[in-house]
Design a protein around this motif. Structure first.
Motif, short mmCIF file in Angstrom:
data_model
loop_
_atom_site.label_atom_id
_atom_site.label_comp_id
_atom_site.label_asym_id
_atom_site.label_seq_id
_atom_site.Cartn_x
_atom_site.Cartn_y
_atom_site.Cartn_z
N ASP A 163 1.05 -1.19 0.17
CA ASP A 163 0.06 -0.02 0.00
C ASP A 163 0.84 1.09 -0.11
O ASP A 163 1.56 1.58 0.85
N VAL A 164 1.01 1.80 -1.11
CA VAL A 164 1.97 2.92 -1.20
C VAL A 164 1.88 4.39 -0.33
O VAL A 164 2.33 5.19 -0.30
N SER A 165 0.37 4.29 -0.05
CA SER A 165 0.02 5.51 1.07
C SER A 165 0.51 5.18 2.36
O SER A 165 0.37 6.27 3.13
N PHE A 166 1.26 4.07 2.56
CA PHE A 166 1.89 4.09 3.93
C PHE A 166 3.23 3.71 3.60
O PHE A 166 3.96 2.99 3.24
N GLU A 167 4.18 4.70 4.46
CA GLU A 167 5.55 4.80 3.88
C GLU A 167 6.38 3.58 4.59
O GLU A 167 7.14 2.98 4.12
N SER B 214 -12.25 13.47 3.26
CA SER B 214 -11.55 12.15 3.34
C SER B 214 -11.27 11.68 2.04
O SER B 214 -10.14 11.08 1.80
N ASP B 215 -11.93 12.02 0.94
CA ASP B 215 -11.62 11.66 -0.27
C ASP B 215 -10.47 12.29 -1.07
O ASP B 215 -9.64 11.96 -1.80
N MET B 216 -10.41 13.45 -0.80
CA MET B 216 -9.59 14.53 -1.13
C MET B 216 -7.93 14.00 -0.37
O MET B 216 -7.36 14.13 -1.15
N GLU B 217 -8.10 13.71 1.01
CA GLU B 217 -7.02 13.41 1.42
C GLU B 217 -6.64 12.17 0.85
O GLU B 217 -5.27 11.76 0.65
N LEU B 218 -7.47 11.06 0.75
CA LEU B 218 -7.07 9.66 0.30
C LEU B 218 -6.42 9.69 -1.35
O LEU B 218 -5.23 9.26 -1.52
N THR B 219 -6.93 10.81 -2.04
CA THR B 219 -6.54 10.72 -3.40
C THR B 219 -4.94 11.52 -3.36
O THR B 219 -4.04 10.94 -4.08
N LEU B 220 -4.79 12.50 -2.49
CA LEU B 220 -3.48 13.00 -2.46
C LEU B 220 -2.50 12.22 -1.71
O LEU B 220 -1.26 12.19 -2.05
N LYS B 221 -3.09 11.14 -0.84
CA LYS B 221 -2.00 10.43 0.08
C LYS B 221 -1.63 9.33 -0.99
O LYS B 221 -0.13 9.07 -0.88
N ILE B 222 -2.53 8.75 -1.88
CA ILE B 222 -1.97 7.66 -2.75
C ILE B 222 -1.14 8.38 -4.06
O ILE B 222 -0.19 7.82 -4.26
N ASN B 223 -1.72 9.16 -4.31
CA ASN B 223 -1.09 9.70 -5.86
C ASN B 223 0.34 10.52 -5.52
O ASN B 223 1.30 10.19 -6.23
N LEU B 224 0.17 11.49 -4.58
CA LEU B 224 1.34 12.40 -4.27
C LEU B 224 2.32 11.83 -3.35
O LEU B 224 3.53 11.75 -3.61
N LEU B 225 1.74 11.66 -2.03
CA LEU B 225 2.42 10.96 -0.97
C LEU B 225 3.23 9.62 -1.49
O LEU B 225 4.15 9.29 -0.97
N GLY B 226 2.21 8.70 -2.16
CA GLY B 226 2.72 7.41 -2.25
C GLY B 226 3.83 7.55 -3.25
O GLY B 226 4.75 6.68 -3.23
N THR B 227 4.05 8.37 -4.36
CA THR B 227 4.96 8.74 -5.17
C THR B 227 6.30 8.90 -4.62
O THR B 227 7.08 8.61 -4.93
N SER B 228 5.87 9.73 -3.85
CA SER B 228 7.09 10.34 -2.96
C SER B 228 7.81 9.22 -2.12
O SER B 228 9.09 9.16 -1.79
N TYR B 229 6.88 8.51 -1.33
CA TYR B 229 7.40 7.39 -0.44
C TYR B 229 8.14 6.63 -1.08
O TYR B 229 9.27 6.04 -0.60
N CYS B 230 7.75 6.10 -2.21
CA CYS B 230 8.54 5.20 -3.43
C CYS B 230 9.88 5.73 -3.78
O CYS B 230 10.70 4.93 -3.96
#
Length: 264
Positions: free
Chosen positions: A66-70, A109-125
């Motif tokens: 799950d890319v949304s969790f570093e 909550s939808d806004m946060e999830l989109t940003l968490k997966i798309n942007l933060l997830g990319t950064s974590y990877c």
């Protein structure tokens, strides 16, 4: 004769169970790379890994993350590095559309999830990959944005802004990682009839009072200069080029793959 040779390289592709990720993973494998197939849906990742292994004479393994969790990302990359012995290429194709409604009515909550997966997830990877790439002073990172990140989309404001963030993140990391001989570039796909688009088409069809196919023509095909939709392999081909030595002097760039629906 020029060829895209990725033999001996290890490529990590996130979202590789989805349409674009699958196309990228397959193109890497066709160029000789071994592929770590990452997806939230382990079964989808396993299917793709098996297809690659049997069809391309390379090693491919599936991993659930799950890319949304570093922490989960770091742990997965550690296992990948142990399994393959190296990490040379990263392509971050995991993402969601999220909102397909009026901007004002989208739950926080939808806004946060989109940003968490798309942007933060990319950064974590990216951070997880750099932990291995920077000591070896080599690596290729390809992020996946969208033409929506360049021009905005009224009924997908959070998706578009997350994709715009990926473009800026790519440029920033390209500057940061250049000293370690690491190339970081971004791809901006246009109109591909992915599972995410199929869901969105139902929304557009209902809004316009037409069939899904008619909505696809109006919303997508009519906006493309070349008049045809893009395929996952179109994105994969460019990703493979950017991952190869032929692109050694390209970094910090965002490249549209959209058939001319947007010009820069």
């Amino acid at each position: 004769m020029l060829e895209l040779n990725l033999k001996g390289k290890t490529a990590v592709v996130t979202g590789a169970g989805g349409s674009i990720g699958r196309g990228i993973a397959m193109c890497f494998a066709q160029c000789g790379a071994n592929v770590a197939v990452l997806d939230y849906n382990l079964e989808a990742a396993q299917v793709k890994a098996e297809e690659i292994s049997t069809g391309c004479n390379v090693t491919a393994k599936a991993y659930q993350t799950d890319v949304s969790f570093e922490t989960a990302v770091k742990d997965t990359f550690e296992v990948v590095h142990k399994d393959f012995g190296s990490l040379d290429i990263l392509c971050t194709a995991a993402g969601i559309v999220g909102d397909t409604d009026d901007y004002l009515n989208t739950p926080a909550s939808d806004m946060e999830l989109t940003l968490k997966i798309n942007l933060l997830g990319t950064s974590y990877c990216i951070r997880a990959a750099l932990a291995y790439m920077m000591p070896q002073e080599s690596g290729k990172i390809i992020t996946i944005s969208s033409i929506a990140g360049r021009m905005g989309v009224g009924d997908q404001a959070n998706y578009a802004s997350s994709k715009a963030g990926i473009i800026s993140l790519t440029q920033s990391v390209a500057q940061f990682a250049a000293k370690a001989n690491i190339n970081v570039n971004c791809l901006c796909p246009g109109y591909l009839k992915t599972a995410m688009w199929e869901e969105g088409l139902q929304f557009y069809a209902e809004e316009m009072g037409v069939t899904a196919e008619e909505a696809w023509k109006i919303v997508a095909l009519d906006q493309i200069a070349l008049g045809r939709a893009q395929e996952p392999e179109d994105v994969g081909n460019m990703a493979a080029f950017l991952a190869s030595d032929l692109a050694k002097n390209i970094t910090g760039q965002s490249i549209n793959i959209c058939g001319g629906s947007l010009f820069n």
